[in-house]
Design a protein around this motif. Structure first.
Motif: not given
Length: 249
Positions: A28-29, A39, A41
């Protein structure tokens, strides 16, 4: 099941017109964009997991291009970063990629664009810390917060806590220059936490403030409170924060 929780956000701050920071967490970037809500994760603890921030050089053209290029390249090769030499090789390759994207020997509109980078590679038994430039990695332990990255910056002048001059970065020069990445390995235990951030967080906030926030909060709330504290301190630069926690439940 063992896991790695990563909570992150990226914001331009109060005085910059655009965000030149980028971030990578596994595949994820978050590149040159704006978030105000963290966010969070979760990843299984197994395959090497890279979490890193990249801070495009202010005052140079294409800072956001350089940081995004590095974040995406590291995301692509992250699972292969199984040892210190692999990490060093990846950073040397990123340095060359930034230089080539800036026009190489012929130069161009993006000549001398560059970026710092700092991050960790989490594996089942250890964690590698790496950086080029002045973005930072801290370990948060019961004994307090300690910096585990190495700043590439000039000595501070009397009375100053920060300097905007870096002594090495990825790219950043009209001619290709080799870099000397800082890479170290630490043992990993359940409950370990790490803070990875650009200088938009650390320039306005002393270490004791960072430590206090991380003692009081975990995960997304910690990332949010760190960002909030930097904004309340004037938000003079782009702010990118990742809080990494290892769990084994």
């Amino acid at each position: 099941m063992p896991y790695v929780a990563v909570s992150a956000l990226s914001h331009p701050g109060l005085l910059r017109e655009r965000n030149e920071d980028s971030l990578v967490a596994g595949p994820w970037t978050l590149c040159a964009t704006v978030t105000e809500n963290p966010q969070t994760l979760a990843f299984p603890l197994g395959t090497p997991l890279v979490v890193a921030v990249a801070d495009g050089l202010g005052g140079h053209p294409g800072g956001e291009v350089a940081s995004a290029l590095v974040a995406r390249r590291i995301a692509a090769i992250g699972p292969a970063l199984s040892g210190e030499e692999a990490v060093r090789g990846a950073l040397h390759a990123c340095n060359r990629a930034v230089y080539d994207a800036a026009g190489g020997d012929e130069g161009g509109e993006l000549a001398a664009m560059g970026t710092t980078v700092a991050g960790v590679v989490v594996q089942p038994e250890n964690l590698m810390v790496f950086n080029v430039g002045d973005s930072r990695v801290y370990r948060a332990s019961p004994d307090g917060l300690s910096q585990v990255s190495t700043d590439d910056s000039l000595p501070l002048e009397p009375g100053r806590r920060a300097t905007s001059v870096v002594t090495q970065c990825l790219g950043g020069s009209p001619t290709h220059r080799e870099v000397r990445p800082h890479v170290t390995t630490e043992s990993l235990s359940s409950g370990d936490r790490y803070l990875i951030c650009t200088d938009g967080l650390t320039d306005p906030l002393p270490t004791d403030v960072l430590d206090k926030v991380l003692r009081e909060h975990d995960d997304g709330r910690a990332a949010f409170e760190l960002w909030k504290a930097a904004i309340e301190a004037g938000g003079p630069d782009n702010i990118t924060v990742a809080v990494v926690r290892v769990g084994r439940e």
